[in-house]
Design a protein around this motif. Structure first.
Motif, PDB file in Angstrom:
ATOM      1  N   ASP A 342       0.819  -1.212   0.000  1.00 21.42           N
ATOM      2  CA  ASP A 342       0.000   0.000   0.000  1.00 21.42           C
ATOM      3  C   ASP A 342       0.854   1.264   0.000  1.00 21.42           C
ATOM      4  N   ARG A 343       2.121   1.156   0.374  1.00 24.75           N
ATOM      5  CA  ARG A 343       2.983   2.345   0.441  1.00 24.75           C
ATOM      6  C   ARG A 343       3.514   2.759  -0.922  1.00 24.75           C
ATOM      7  N   LEU A 344       3.473   1.849  -1.916  1.00 26.62           N
ATOM      8  CA  LEU A 344       4.100   2.147  -3.210  1.00 26.62           C
ATOM      9  C   LEU A 344       3.451   3.331  -3.915  1.00 26.62           C
ATOM     10  N   ALA A 345       2.162   3.516  -3.730  1.00 26.44           N
ATOM     11  CA  ALA A 345       1.454   4.590  -4.440  1.00 26.44           C
ATOM     12  C   ALA A 345       2.005   5.968  -4.096  1.00 26.44           C
ATOM     13  N   ASP A 346       2.605   6.145  -2.927  1.00 26.26           N
ATOM     14  CA  ASP A 346       3.105   7.453  -2.497  1.00 26.26           C
ATOM     15  C   ASP A 346       4.613   7.607  -2.697  1.00 26.26           C
ATOM     16  N   MET A 347       5.218   6.715  -3.489  1.00 25.74           N
ATOM     17  CA  MET A 347       6.665   6.764  -3.664  1.00 25.74           C
ATOM     18  C   MET A 347       7.018   7.157  -5.096  1.00 25.74           C
ATOM     19  N   PRO A 348       8.153   7.821  -5.307  1.00 23.58           N
ATOM     20  CA  PRO A 348       8.524   8.291  -6.647  1.00 23.58           C
ATOM     21  C   PRO A 348       8.936   7.145  -7.564  1.00 23.58           C
ATOM     22  N   GLY A 349       8.833   7.403  -8.865  1.00 19.84           N
ATOM     23  CA  GLY A 349       9.265   6.426  -9.853  1.00 19.84           C
ATOM     24  C   GLY A 349       8.190   5.446 -10.275  1.00 19.84           C
ATOM     25  N   SER A 350       6.922   5.696  -9.874  1.00 21.30           N
ATOM     26  CA  SER A 350       5.807   4.801 -10.214  1.00 21.30           C
ATOM     27  C   SER A 350       6.127   3.342  -9.909  1.00 21.30           C
ATOM     28  N   PRO A 351       6.573   3.031  -8.690  1.00 27.12           N
ATOM     29  CA  PRO A 351       6.955   1.654  -8.385  1.00 27.12           C
ATOM     30  C   PRO A 351       5.759   0.717  -8.442  1.00 27.12           C
ATOM     31  N   ALA A 352       6.029  -0.523  -8.838  1.00 23.24           N
ATOM     32  CA  ALA A 352       4.988  -1.537  -8.932  1.00 23.24           C
ATOM     33  C   ALA A 352       5.574  -2.888  -8.548  1.00 23.24           C
ATOM     34  N   TRP A 353       4.725  -3.734  -7.997  1.00 27.47           N
ATOM     35  CA  TRP A 353       5.134  -5.080  -7.592  1.00 27.47           C
ATOM     36  C   TRP A 353       4.657  -6.076  -8.646  1.00 27.47           C
ATOM     37  N   TYR A 354       5.575  -6.874  -9.176  1.00 24.47           N
ATOM     38  CA  TYR A 354       5.262  -7.922 -10.137  1.00 24.47           C
ATOM     39  C   TYR A 354       5.405  -9.268  -9.430  1.00 24.47           C
ATOM     40  N   PRO A 355       4.303  -9.965  -9.159  1.00 26.56           N
ATOM     41  CA  PRO A 355       4.386 -11.211  -8.392  1.00 26.56           C
ATOM     42  C   PRO A 355       4.932 -12.372  -9.213  1.00 26.56           C
ATOM     43  N   VAL A 356       5.713 -13.188  -8.574  1.00 24.62           N
ATOM     44  CA  VAL A 356       6.228 -14.423  -9.167  1.00 24.62           C
ATOM     45  C   VAL A 356       5.680 -15.630  -8.416  1.00 24.62           C
ATOM     46  N   ARG A 357       5.585 -15.526  -7.094  1.00 22.04           N
ATOM     47  CA  ARG A 357       5.082 -16.614  -6.260  1.00 22.04           C
ATOM     48  C   ARG A 357       3.595 -16.417  -5.955  1.00 22.04           C
ATOM     49  N   SER A 358       2.933 -17.539  -5.706  1.00 22.10           N
ATOM     50  CA  SER A 358       1.545 -17.522  -5.234  1.00 22.10           C
ATOM     51  C   SER A 358       1.521 -17.876  -3.759  1.00 22.10           C
ATOM     52  N   LEU A 359       0.500 -17.408  -3.067  1.00 20.71           N
ATOM     53  CA  LEU A 359       0.370 -17.724  -1.652  1.00 20.71           C
ATOM     54  C   LEU A 359       0.402 -19.239  -1.455  1.00 20.71           C
ATOM     55  N   GLY A 360       1.200 -19.662  -0.483  1.00 19.51           N
ATOM     56  CA  GLY A 360       1.321 -21.082  -0.210  1.00 19.51           C
ATOM     57  C   GLY A 360       2.473 -21.766  -0.911  1.00 19.51           C
ATOM     58  N   ASP A 361       3.132 -21.065  -1.824  1.00 19.74           N
ATOM     59  CA  ASP A 361       4.272 -21.669  -2.515  1.00 19.74           C
ATOM     60  C   ASP A 361       5.438 -21.855  -1.546  1.00 19.74           C
ATOM     61  N   PRO A 362       6.191 -22.932  -1.698  1.00 19.78           N
ATOM     62  CA  PRO A 362       7.396 -23.097  -0.874  1.00 19.78           C
ATOM     63  C   PRO A 362       8.541 -22.251  -1.407  1.00 19.78           C
ATOM     64  N   VAL A 363       9.303 -21.653  -0.519  1.00 14.45           N
ATOM     65  CA  VAL A 363      10.531 -20.935  -0.872  1.00 14.45           C
ATOM     66  C   VAL A 363      11.661 -21.621  -0.120  1.00 14.45           C
ATOM     67  N   GLU A 364      12.452 -22.386  -0.837  1.00 16.91           N
ATOM     68  CA  GLU A 364      13.459 -23.220  -0.186  1.00 16.91           C
ATOM     69  C   GLU A 364      14.879 -22.704  -0.345  1.00 16.91           C
ATOM     70  N   HIS A 365      15.159 -22.023  -1.458  1.00 23.20           N
ATOM     71  CA  HIS A 365      16.536 -21.649  -1.783  1.00 23.20           C
ATOM     72  C   HIS A 365      16.672 -20.127  -1.817  1.00 23.20           C
ATOM     73  N   LEU A 366      17.547 -19.587  -0.985  1.00 16.42           N
ATOM     74  CA  LEU A 366      17.712 -18.137  -0.929  1.00 16.42           C
ATOM     75  C   LEU A 366      19.081 -17.677  -1.433  1.00 16.42           C
TER      76      LEU A 366
END
Length: 412
Positions: A342-366
């Motif tokens: 929700d904070r992105l709308a008030d930040m410069p550069g027109s930031p946007a989030w592009y999702p790659v994962r879906s809720l519930g997906d495992p994230v094993e490797h960092l």
């Protein structure tokens, strides 16, 4: 008339659909799982393209689908994973395409290194041997520090930095337990900032469309974290890079289509990391469209049709520079969302989030690019300012995970 697309990168499918439509073609997406493209599909009209779900690794099955496709005129294959499948299909069906032998070379990082060495375009050869023999060869023929990696790896997976013989022993033991897509080999480690050249080649001539920066995690890992496009090289250095890239691609017989060439800018000049026979991944292709002011995916369709792409000669109107940050969680676990969107709308550069994962997906490797859950994209008048905007936006977000079920449970 139909252009088939054998899978696609996560982002850019919408641009490809619009490019095909403008050129009077209908896009057919062949995919194992259409849900992989949910983000792009949700932003297209429901009838914007045709989709066939099939096992895209099954050459015989896909070939049958394509033979039954009326008006098939070309095949697009823009992912590393399906490069060789696409080459096989183009050859079988008589569609325009690069020589499959050239594509096989690009998918073999050791072969690329040695071809460049033989033509004087790199200072170091690749070394391959069974584990015990490789232990002997690395200090003697490659030198330390060195990089050990998979000849057919992607996304910085199975890449190890070896700085001394103790690390070499440890890495060889670890690599022996990994499932590689190709073979383990060693090459010199070149120190310096990492970039990616975004190029288009036709009839053996290469045009440098721009260079992306690639800010990486601290050693010893090679996790990709921040990218910006286009890097503002002085014109003399940019012209030098374009000439060098023309020679590099010619050395491996790469005569047509996009390439994404990763390189290190060392004190002795540029050194190739790898050559990818495709447009840049993540948001590179989408960002190129924005920053160059043209839909570069039209060139992808034109080359698939066997035509000289107009982008080879076009004056580029330009646009805002772009940057993006890959969003990794602090710990592995089950992906549960992103705080702070929700904070992105008030930040410069027109930031946007592009999702790659879906809720519930495992994230094993960092430690490599398998771990990011999405991408923060932003713009600016220069790539430097775009980077500042993207980093500020990314810092306002938190990628959330919960421990895997049963993690840490020692009861029973």
């Amino acid at each position: 008339m139909t252009i088939a697309c054998l899978e696609s990168l996560t982002f850019g499918l919408g641009h490809l659909v619009r490019a095909a439509d403008r050129l009077g073609e209908r896009l057919l997406l062949l995919t194992r799982d259409r849900s992989f493209y949910t983000y792009e599909m949700e932003r297209l009209p429901h009838d914007a393209l045709d989709v066939v779900e099939t096992d895209t690794f099954d050459v015989e099955g896909v070939s049958d689908v394509l033979r039954r496709t009326p008006g098939l005129r070309g095949l697009v294959s823009c992912t590393d994973t399906w490069t060789l499948v696409g080459a096989e299909l183009s050859g079988r069906l008589g569609l325009p395409g690069l020589d499959p032998a050239v594509l096989r070379t690009t998918r073999d990082k050791a072969a690329v290194r040695n071809r460049l060495y033989d033509t004087g375009l790199t200072r170091g050869r690749a070394a391959e041997a069974p584990g015990a023999e490789l232990r002997r060869l690395v200090p003697k023929e490659v030198g330390l520090p060195a990089v050990l990696k998979d000849t057919a790896g992607t996304g910085s997976q199975n890449v190890w930095l070896v700085r001394d013989e103790a690390e070499l022993e440890k890495v060889l033991a670890e690599a022996a337990g990994r499932e590689l897509k190709g073979r383990l080999f060693a090459e010199p480690y070149f120190s310096g900032p990492v970039y990616s050249a975004e190029t288009l080649t036709w009839a053996g001539r290469t045009r440098l469309l721009g260079v992306s920066s690639r800010l990486m995690s601290p050693e010893p890992y090679f996790r990709e974290e921040i990218t910006a496009f286009p890097v503002a090289f002085p014109e003399t250095r940019r012209a030098m890079l374009e000439r060098w890239l023309d020679e590099v691609l010619a050395a491996i017989g790469y005569t047509d289509r996009f390439a994404h060439v990763e390189f290190v800018l060392t004190t002795a000049g540029p050194e190739v990391v790898e050559i990818n026979p495709r447009i840049g991944g993540a948001l590179v292709g989408v960002g190129m469209c924005r920053a160059l002011g043209v839909n570069v995916y039209e060139a992808m369709i034109e080359t698939a049709l066997g035509r000289r792409p107009r982008l080879m000669d076009a004056d580029l109107p330009g646009g805002p520079a772009i940057a993006f940050v890959l969003g990794y969680p602090a710990a592995p676990g089950v992906f549960t969302g992103v705080a702070g969107l929700d904070r992105l709308a008030d930040m410069p550069g027109s930031p946007a989030w592009y999702p790659v994962r879906s809720l519930g997906d495992p994230v094993e490797h960092l430690t490599d690019s398998r771990g990011y859950a999405g991408i923060v994209h932003a713009e600016g008048e220069t790539s430097e300012l775009a980077t500042h905007h993207a980093v500020a936006a990314a810092n306002a977000l938190t990628v959330l995970t919960e421990p895997f079920p049963g993690a840490g449970d020692t009861s029973g």
